[in-house]
Design a protein around this motif. Structure first.
Motif, PDB file in Angstrom:
ATOM      1  N   THR A 197     -18.550  64.662  59.686  1.00 57.88           N
ATOM      2  CA  THR A 197     -19.871  64.224  59.216  1.00 57.88           C
ATOM      3  C   THR A 197     -20.306  65.015  57.988  1.00 57.88           C
ATOM      4  O   THR A 197     -20.838  64.452  57.028  1.00 57.88           O
ATOM      5  N   TRP A 198     -20.070  66.336  58.026  1.00 57.29           N
ATOM      6  CA  TRP A 198     -20.466  67.181  56.896  1.00 57.29           C
ATOM      7  C   TRP A 198     -19.715  66.788  55.626  1.00 57.29           C
ATOM      8  O   TRP A 198     -20.301  66.701  54.540  1.00 57.29           O
ATOM      9  N   VAL A 199     -18.413  66.536  55.728  1.00 55.83           N
ATOM     10  CA  VAL A 199     -17.620  66.160  54.552  1.00 55.83           C
ATOM     11  C   VAL A 199     -18.072  64.815  54.005  1.00 55.83           C
ATOM     12  O   VAL A 199     -18.215  64.626  52.793  1.00 55.83           O
ATOM     13  N   LEU A 200     -18.314  63.834  54.893  1.00 56.60           N
ATOM     14  CA  LEU A 200     -18.771  62.516  54.437  1.00 56.60           C
ATOM     15  C   LEU A 200     -20.125  62.615  53.734  1.00 56.60           C
ATOM     16  O   LEU A 200     -20.339  61.980  52.698  1.00 56.60           O
ATOM     17  N   LEU A 201     -21.028  63.408  54.294  1.00 54.54           N
ATOM     18  CA  LEU A 201     -22.327  63.597  53.640  1.00 54.54           C
ATOM     19  C   LEU A 201     -22.174  64.291  52.293  1.00 54.54           C
ATOM     20  O   LEU A 201     -22.880  63.955  51.333  1.00 54.54           O
ATOM     21  N   SER A 202     -21.246  65.253  52.233  1.00 58.17           N
ATOM     22  CA  SER A 202     -21.014  65.939  50.952  1.00 58.17           C
ATOM     23  C   SER A 202     -20.513  64.964  49.904  1.00 58.17           C
ATOM     24  O   SER A 202     -20.967  64.975  48.754  1.00 58.17           O
ATOM     25  N   TYR A 203     -19.561  64.112  50.287  1.00 58.20           N
ATOM     26  CA  TYR A 203     -19.066  63.105  49.343  1.00 58.20           C
ATOM     27  C   TYR A 203     -20.189  62.185  48.889  1.00 58.20           C
ATOM     28  O   TYR A 203     -20.298  61.842  47.707  1.00 58.20           O
ATOM     29  N   LEU A 204     -21.032  61.774  49.839  1.00 56.63           N
ATOM     30  CA  LEU A 204     -22.136  60.879  49.500  1.00 56.63           C
ATOM     31  C   LEU A 204     -23.098  61.554  48.530  1.00 56.63           C
ATOM     32  O   LEU A 204     -23.550  60.944  47.543  1.00 56.63           O
ATOM     33  N   VAL A 205     -23.411  62.815  48.784  1.00 57.56           N
ATOM     34  CA  VAL A 205     -24.321  63.552  47.894  1.00 57.56           C
ATOM     35  C   VAL A 205     -23.720  63.700  46.508  1.00 57.56           C
ATOM     36  O   VAL A 205     -24.394  63.518  45.484  1.00 57.56           O
ATOM     37  N   VAL A 206     -22.401  64.035  46.459  1.00 53.46           N
ATOM     38  CA  VAL A 206     -21.738  64.216  45.166  1.00 53.46           C
ATOM     39  C   VAL A 206     -21.746  62.916  44.368  1.00 53.46           C
ATOM     40  O   VAL A 206     -21.838  62.933  43.131  1.00 53.46           O
ATOM     41  N   MET A 207     -21.651  61.792  45.049  1.00 44.41           N
ATOM     42  CA  MET A 207     -21.661  60.506  44.338  1.00 44.41           C
ATOM     43  C   MET A 207     -23.070  60.091  43.923  1.00 44.41           C
ATOM     44  O   MET A 207     -23.275  59.529  42.840  1.00 44.41           O
ATOM     45  N   ILE A 208     -24.043  60.362  44.769  1.00 39.52           N
ATOM     46  CA  ILE A 208     -25.392  59.847  44.514  1.00 39.52           C
ATOM     47  C   ILE A 208     -26.172  60.709  43.535  1.00 39.52           C
ATOM     48  O   ILE A 208     -26.861  60.186  42.648  1.00 39.52           O
ATOM     49  N   ILE A 209     -26.059  62.033  43.657  1.00 37.61           N
ATOM     50  CA  ILE A 209     -26.881  62.923  42.825  1.00 37.61           C
ATOM     51  C   ILE A 209     -26.659  62.687  41.327  1.00 37.61           C
ATOM     52  O   ILE A 209     -27.642  62.616  40.570  1.00 37.61           O
ATOM     53  N   PRO A 210     -25.409  62.574  40.820  1.00 39.55           N
ATOM     54  CA  PRO A 210     -25.254  62.297  39.384  1.00 39.55           C
ATOM     55  C   PRO A 210     -25.913  60.986  38.962  1.00 39.55           C
ATOM     56  O   PRO A 210     -26.503  60.902  37.877  1.00 39.55           O
ATOM     57  N   LEU A 211     -25.819  59.954  39.821  1.00 42.92           N
ATOM     58  CA  LEU A 211     -26.454  58.684  39.485  1.00 42.92           C
ATOM     59  C   LEU A 211     -27.972  58.834  39.434  1.00 42.92           C
ATOM     60  O   LEU A 211     -28.634  58.290  38.536  1.00 42.92           O
ATOM     61  N   VAL A 212     -28.511  59.574  40.383  1.00 38.06           N
ATOM     62  CA  VAL A 212     -29.959  59.803  40.386  1.00 38.06           C
ATOM     63  C   VAL A 212     -30.379  60.591  39.147  1.00 38.06           C
ATOM     64  O   VAL A 212     -31.408  60.298  38.520  1.00 38.06           O
ATOM     65  N   ALA A 213     -29.554  61.596  38.788  1.00 31.55           N
ATOM     66  CA  ALA A 213     -29.867  62.387  37.598  1.00 31.55           C
ATOM     67  C   ALA A 213     -29.830  61.527  36.335  1.00 31.55           C
ATOM     68  O   ALA A 213     -30.711  61.626  35.472  1.00 31.55           O
ATOM     69  N   LEU A 214     -28.821  60.683  36.219  1.00 31.20           N
ATOM     70  CA  LEU A 214     -28.725  59.798  35.051  1.00 31.20           C
ATOM     71  C   LEU A 214     -29.902  58.836  34.991  1.00 31.20           C
ATOM     72  O   LEU A 214     -30.466  58.573  33.918  1.00 31.20           O
ATOM     73  N   TYR A 215     -30.271  58.313  36.158  1.00 33.69           N
ATOM     74  CA  TYR A 215     -31.409  57.398  36.180  1.00 33.69           C
ATOM     75  C   TYR A 215     -32.696  58.119  35.781  1.00 33.69           C
ATOM     76  O   TYR A 215     -33.535  57.572  35.055  1.00 33.69           O
ATOM     77  N   GLY A 216     -32.854  59.348  36.241  1.00 32.86           N
ATOM     78  CA  GLY A 216     -34.024  60.121  35.851  1.00 32.86           C
ATOM     79  C   GLY A 216     -34.060  60.386  34.361  1.00 32.86           C
ATOM     80  O   GLY A 216     -35.119  60.258  33.721  1.00 32.86           O
ATOM     81  N   LEU A 217     -32.908  60.746  33.775  1.00 31.90           N
ATOM     82  CA  LEU A 217     -32.855  60.947  32.322  1.00 31.90           C
ATOM     83  C   LEU A 217     -33.165  59.658  31.576  1.00 31.90           C
ATOM     84  O   LEU A 217     -33.834  59.669  30.535  1.00 31.90           O
ATOM     85  N   TYR A 218     -32.662  58.550  32.125  1.00 31.35           N
ATOM     86  CA  TYR A 218     -32.931  57.255  31.491  1.00 31.35           C
ATOM     87  C   TYR A 218     -34.429  56.968  31.472  1.00 31.35           C
ATOM     88  O   TYR A 218     -34.984  56.527  30.447  1.00 31.35           O
TER      89      TYR A 218
END
Length: 496
Positions: free
Chosen positions: A5-26
């Motif tokens: 569960t921890w690894v899957l959540l880590s992968y999800l966070v690693v994928m989502i956070i950059p997208l959220v950051a890019l959207y925020g910059l946009y």
């Protein structure tokens, strides 16, 4: 948290956070662009209006030398472009076309009329195209284009800034993920490996300050449990080795005395000098007694070793309790009588029990032998078998009674009590230990020897039957041995 569960959540966070950051910059940049666009649009509109006033002059919309357009030329520059067209689509002037003949090119009328009066805006330019009238007729068109130089430079600068911020963010995200992975996996696994290596080398283990759930925490806890089990097993092996060494030493010492006596009497019997008939008979009697002592020691050792290794076959049988224990307690009058003791026995039992008859006989023999050995000459010995819910016999020493605890489940109590010297509290506790013998001052029959295994064998047999052995003492009168044995489950229902 489980590792999966921890690894899957880590992968999800690693994928989502950059997208959220890019959207925020946009969103930030888009808001900035909108404010900047409004400002530049107002400025461009004012500049175009000033230029349009000069381009409304009808004299610019007839064929003439390029030099005549010098006033128009002064309005242009690196960021301002002007194109003039005749009503039939011929280009009269272009600030971007310096060729003397390049401007006399006819433009498609459909494209010329398209988008009139519309202010066009791109990322690089503002532009507007309008017709010019004279006497109600269209005599020409002008097109003004303003370059958005500041906007372009701003876009380039902001693109660089965004790229740098994104790289910094990704680097920070990588460091954070690396830290979390090291905290969640690296450090605990490294700690586990170091503790395993130290344990394998029999070195002090590093202190385990890591506490976590999931598989890693379970692995650390399981290792500690395994380590404790191995250490306990190692200590048990060492204890057994010490016990074996002590057993060999004790047996050698105990056998040495009768062997010495046997050798001395055998040499006397074999000597050339003739012994009197009475002396020879006495020597032979002593020899037989010493041999009997040695045989008893060896027999005790064999039983003790078999019980320790569980090599004796377990053959329990269900017997009627009163009948079996009545038989078990009978036949000891001769033993007590020849030692000048008085024996009292009683049996108060109901129902059935499961026992190994041979072992129970050995248990009773050892209890009675021990009671006779340490009883005062002319004293009393008592033996009883009863249900645990009955009152204790009247002959139980008053000081001993409070120490006998009633069980939660029905039991059979086998009690053997004697009058005689009593060992101290520490010695009483050690009487269970193999080869331990109390101070010889207690032994009133000096000619009686012991292997020190009697009570140890009693305790082991009782435990094989699911029971236990307890020793209680009245310092002024004597000692009581209480052997607790379980009753059959069916008897419990009958008693209820």
């Amino acid at each position: 948290m489980k590792m999966k569960t921890w690894v899957l959540l880590s992968y999800l966070v690693v994928m989502i956070i950059p997208l959220v950051a890019l959207y925020g910059l946009y969103l930030i940049l888009n808001s900035f662009y909108e404010r900047q666009n409004v400002s530049e649009t107002i400025t461009a509109s004012k500049e175009m209006t000033a230029i349009e006033e000069k381009l409304e002059n009808t004299r610019w919309y007839r064929v003439q030398p390029r030099s005549n357009y010098a006033p128009i030329e002064s309005l242009t520059g690196p960021s301002v472009w002007i194109d003039l067209y005749r009503s039939d689509g011929f280009k009269l002037y272009s600030s971007t076309d310096k060729d003397a003949f390049g401007y006399m090119i006819k433009r498609d009328m459909e494209s010329l009329y398209a988008g009139l009066y519309d202010r066009k805006e791109t990322n690089r330019t503002f532009s507007i195209k309008k017709p010019v009238f004279a006497d109600g007729q269209v005599i020409g068109f002008y097109e003004i284009t303003l370059a958005r130089k500041k906007w372009t430079e701003g876009v380039r600068n902001r693109t660089f800034i965004i790229g740098a911020l994104l790289l910094l963010f990704l680097a920070a995200l990588y460091v954070a993920i690396a830290f979390l992975l090291n905290r969640k996996l690296g450090r605990p696994l490294g700690l586990l490996i170091r503790r395993m290596q130290a344990f394998a080398k029999n070195e002090p283990l590093p202190e385990a300050r890591y506490a976590a759930g999931g598989e890693i925490g379970e692995a650390l806890q399981q290792f500690d449990r395994m380590r404790h089990q191995i250490e306990e097993a190692r200590q048990e092996v060492e204890r057994q080795q010490q016990a074996n060494n002590f057993m060999v030493a004790s047996l050698s010492h105990d056998l040495k005395t009768p062997l010495t006596s046997i050798r001395a009497y055998a040499e006397a019997l074999a000597a050339p000098a003739k012994l009197e008939k009475q002396e020879r008979a006495e020597y032979e009697t002593v020899l037989l007694a010493k041999v009997g002592q040695m045989q008893q020691m060896i027999d005790d050792l064999a039983v003790y070793t078999s019980l320790r290794s569980s090599s004796l076959p377990a053959e329990p049988v269900v017997v009627e309790s009163e009948e079996f224990f009545d038989m078990l307690l009978s036949g000891y009058e001769a033993l007590t009588g020849e030692n000048g003791l008085n024996l009292t026995t009683s049996v108060r039992l109901t129902g059935c029990c499961s026992v190994e008859p041979k072992q129970m006989t050995r248990l009773m023999d050892n209890l009675m032998s021990n009671a006779v050995k340490y009883a005062c000459s002319g004293g009393l010995v008592w033996a009883s078998a009863q249900d645990s819910d009955l009152d204790l016999p009247a002959w139980i020493f008053p000081e001993v009674k409070p120490g006998i605890k009633r069980p939660d489940e029905p039991e059979i109590w086998l009690l053997v009590q004697n009058e005689g010297p009593v060992p101290g509290p520490e010695q009483l506790r050690l009487l269970h230990e193999p080869f331990y013998q109390a101070d010889t001052a207690r032994t009133l029959k000096r000619d009686k020897t012991s292997s020190g295994l009697g009570l140890s064998i009693v305790d082991m047999i009782a435990r094989r039957h699911g029971g236990s052995l307890e020793l209680h003492a009245d310092p002024d009168r004597g000692m009581l041995a209480l052997c607790r044995l379980p009753k059959l489950a069916q008897n419990k229902r009958e008693m209820k």
